[in-house]
Design a protein around this motif. Structure first.
Motif, PDB file in Angstrom:
ATOM      1  N   GLY A  20       5.827 -13.098  11.119  1.00 37.36           N
ATOM      2  CA  GLY A  20       5.027 -13.295  12.076  1.00 37.36           C
ATOM      3  C   GLY A  20       5.314 -12.410  13.145  1.00 37.36           C
ATOM      4  N   CYS A  76      -1.280 -13.235  15.302  1.00 31.63           N
ATOM      5  CA  CYS A  76      -0.902 -13.342  13.973  1.00 31.63           C
ATOM      6  C   CYS A  76      -2.273 -14.186  13.105  1.00 31.63           C
ATOM      7  N   ARG A  96       0.827  -1.266  -0.139  1.00 35.34           N
ATOM      8  CA  ARG A  96       0.141   0.226   0.178  1.00 35.34           C
ATOM      9  C   ARG A  96       0.792   1.319   0.000  1.00 35.34           C
ATOM     10  N   GLY A 120      -1.206  -4.235  11.027  1.00 36.37           N
ATOM     11  CA  GLY A 120      -0.600  -3.944  12.177  1.00 36.37           C
ATOM     12  C   GLY A 120      -1.532  -3.498  13.176  1.00 36.37           C
ATOM     13  N   GLY A 164       5.463  -8.550   9.548  1.00 30.43           N
ATOM     14  CA  GLY A 164       4.897  -8.988   8.178  1.00 30.43           C
ATOM     15  C   GLY A 164       4.851 -10.381   8.340  1.00 30.43           C
ATOM     16  N   GLU A 165       5.320 -11.048   7.103  1.00 34.78           N
ATOM     17  CA  GLU A 165       5.306 -12.456   6.815  1.00 34.78           C
ATOM     18  C   GLU A 165       5.900 -13.113   7.813  1.00 34.78           C
ATOM     19  N   PRO A 194      -0.436 -17.129   6.726  1.00 32.65           N
ATOM     20  CA  PRO A 194      -0.826 -16.424   5.308  1.00 32.65           C
ATOM     21  C   PRO A 194      -2.042 -16.938   4.887  1.00 32.65           C
ATOM     22  N   ALA A 219      -4.645 -11.379  12.214  1.00 34.84           N
ATOM     23  CA  ALA A 219      -4.201 -10.489  11.132  1.00 34.84           C
ATOM     24  C   ALA A 219      -3.799 -11.142   9.957  1.00 34.84           C
ATOM     25  N   PRO A 279       5.863  -7.103  15.470  1.00 31.45           N
ATOM     26  CA  PRO A 279       5.176  -7.932  14.641  1.00 31.45           C
ATOM     27  C   PRO A 279       6.254  -7.645  13.203  1.00 31.45           C
TER      28      PRO A 279
HETATM   29  P1  ADP Z   1       2.060  -3.342   9.548  1.00 34.44           P
HETATM   30  O1  ADP Z   1       0.689  -3.434   8.559  1.00 34.44           O
HETATM   31  O2  ADP Z   1       1.971  -2.213  10.669  1.00 34.44           O
HETATM   32  O3  ADP Z   1       3.230  -2.808   8.611  1.00 34.44           O
HETATM   33  P2  ADP Z   1       3.077  -6.055   9.746  1.00 34.44           P
HETATM   34  O4  ADP Z   1       3.323  -5.873   8.392  1.00 34.44           O
HETATM   35  O5  ADP Z   1       4.109  -5.951  10.870  1.00 34.44           O
HETATM   36  O6  ADP Z   1       2.173  -4.503  10.179  1.00 34.44           O
HETATM   37  O7  ADP Z   1       1.973  -7.029  10.024  1.00 34.44           O
HETATM   38  C1  ADP Z   1       1.599  -7.294  11.198  1.00 34.44           C
HETATM   39  C2  ADP Z   1       1.020  -8.782  11.328  1.00 34.44           C
HETATM   40  O8  ADP Z   1       0.091  -8.842  10.377  1.00 34.44           O
HETATM   41  C3  ADP Z   1       2.232  -9.673  11.315  1.00 34.44           C
HETATM   42  O9  ADP Z   1       2.768 -10.148  12.473  1.00 34.44           O
HETATM   43  C4  ADP Z   1       1.469 -10.910  10.494  1.00 34.44           C
HETATM   44  O10 ADP Z   1       0.953 -11.708  11.579  1.00 34.44           O
HETATM   45  C5  ADP Z   1       0.366 -10.160   9.659  1.00 34.44           C
HETATM   46  N1  ADP Z   1       0.587 -10.228   8.502  1.00 34.44           N
HETATM   47  C6  ADP Z   1       1.116  -8.990   7.694  1.00 34.44           C
HETATM   48  N2  ADP Z   1       1.501  -9.337   6.513  1.00 34.44           N
HETATM   49  C7  ADP Z   1       1.145 -10.638   6.262  1.00 34.44           C
HETATM   50  C8  ADP Z   1       0.928 -11.372   5.215  1.00 34.44           C
HETATM   51  N3  ADP Z   1       1.688 -11.206   4.046  1.00 34.44           N
HETATM   52  N4  ADP Z   1       0.751 -12.841   5.391  1.00 34.44           N
HETATM   53  C9  ADP Z   1       0.297 -13.202   6.672  1.00 34.44           C
HETATM   54  N5  ADP Z   1       0.298 -12.488   7.711  1.00 34.44           N
HETATM   55  C10 ADP Z   1       0.758 -11.393   7.472  1.00 34.44           C
END
Ligand code: ADP
Length: 260
Positions: free
Chosen positions: A191, A244, A70, A219, A188-189, A208, A247, A186
């Motif tokens: 965890g 997780c 995004r 997040g 992203g992918e 995922p 999310a 956190p």
């Molecule tokens: P933000 O949206 O603030 O950048 P993150 O990217 O760290 O936050 O994501 C927060 C949580 O969302 C991660 O700990 C994970 O559990 C989940 N998450 C984010 N992106 C993915 C993804 N592509 N696949 C699975 N879970 C995801």
């Protein structure tokens, strides 16, 4: 016969992204949209502070359907930050947990002091847990690190501080945090991880979805789910796994409508 003229144009090239709406919101209507949305999702707005005479902060978000990434263009034309006075009007006795967004640093530092004083004064009742999220890559947020009981540290902020993974972030941030603070990161992918000084790091993988559709607010969903689980007494390990999972489910759907 007229001669061919060469014309030089001097200026700026710009990509126009056009948002077509059925009608332009009238004054105050954007605020009504927000209030309706809070009501729709059952968020109590009794303590909301409405400020007249300025426009509602607005973000235009470009979501990539291929990657789920995004790009956010944000405008905030003159809405003042929440004041310590406004915060002090809230009766804190009904709350178990207060979560602060990492912004408006000078005022939030004072609001946290208000909560700490409240906790000292009401030692006979359960104290209010204070959490903060440091999300944006901004040095001014450093001042919030030593203050809360629970600290969410985003990947963006962690990278800005020079950390390369969530375990390193939790370990290094713990040394600067409030005594006994639970630091949560956190990633992203990858965890998420959480830890408190003197106890072992707790981790969860990401969950995922079949297809990543919309990562906006992943997040926030993670933070909300973690606070929900911890405040209800789930263990650290169950809380982070629950967050997780939720999310992960969120990034597989557009918005939050599917969770209602
Ligand atoms: P933000 O949206 O603030 O950048 P993150 O990217 O760290 O936050 O994501 C927060 C949580 O969302 C991660 O700990 C994970 O559990 C989940 N998450 C984010 N992106 C993915 C993804 N592509 N696949 C699975 N879970 C995801």
């Amino acid at each position: 016969m007229s001669e061919q003229l060469d014309i030089l144009c001097v200026g700026l090239s710009c990509l126009d992204i056009i948002n077509e709406v059925s009608y332009y919101p009238e004054e105050d209507m954007d605020c009504r949209f927000l209030l309706d949305d809070f009501a729709k999702y059952g968020v109590n707005t009794d303590h909301l502070v409405e400020v007249g005479g300025c426009s509602c902060p607005t973000s235009c978000v470009i979501l990539s359907q291929t990657t789920g990434s995004r790009t956010i263009i944000h405008a905030n034309a003159g809405l003042p930050e929440l004041s310590v006075d406004d915060f002090s009007k809230v009766d804190l006795t009904v709350f178990d947990w207060i979560h602060f967004e990492g912004r408006n640093v000078a005022n939030v530092v004072k609001m946290i002091e208000v909560v700490r004083k409240h906790n000292q004064k009401h030692q006979d009742s359960k104290s209010i847990t204070i959490s903060v999220e440091v999300e944006k890559a901004k040095a001014e947020l450093d001042a919030l690190i030593p203050l809360p009981d629970v600290l969410f540290v985003s990947k963006d902020y962690a990278k800005f501080k020079g950390f390369s993974n969530m375990a390193e972030t939790v370990e290094k941030i713990q040394t600067q945090a409030y005594p006994g603070c639970l630091v949560i990161c956190p990633w992203g992918e990858a965890g998420a991880s959480m830890g408190r000084e003197g106890s072992e790091l707790v981790k969860s993988p990401a969950f995922p979805p079949t297809k990543v559709v919309d990562t906006l607010g992943a997040g926030d969903t993670f933070n909300a789910a973690t606070i929900f689980a911890l405040s209800r007494g789930y263990s650290h390990s169950s809380s982070i796994t629950f967050a997780c999972r939720l999310a992960g489910a969120k990034v597989g759907v557009q918005g939050w409508e599917a969770f209602r």
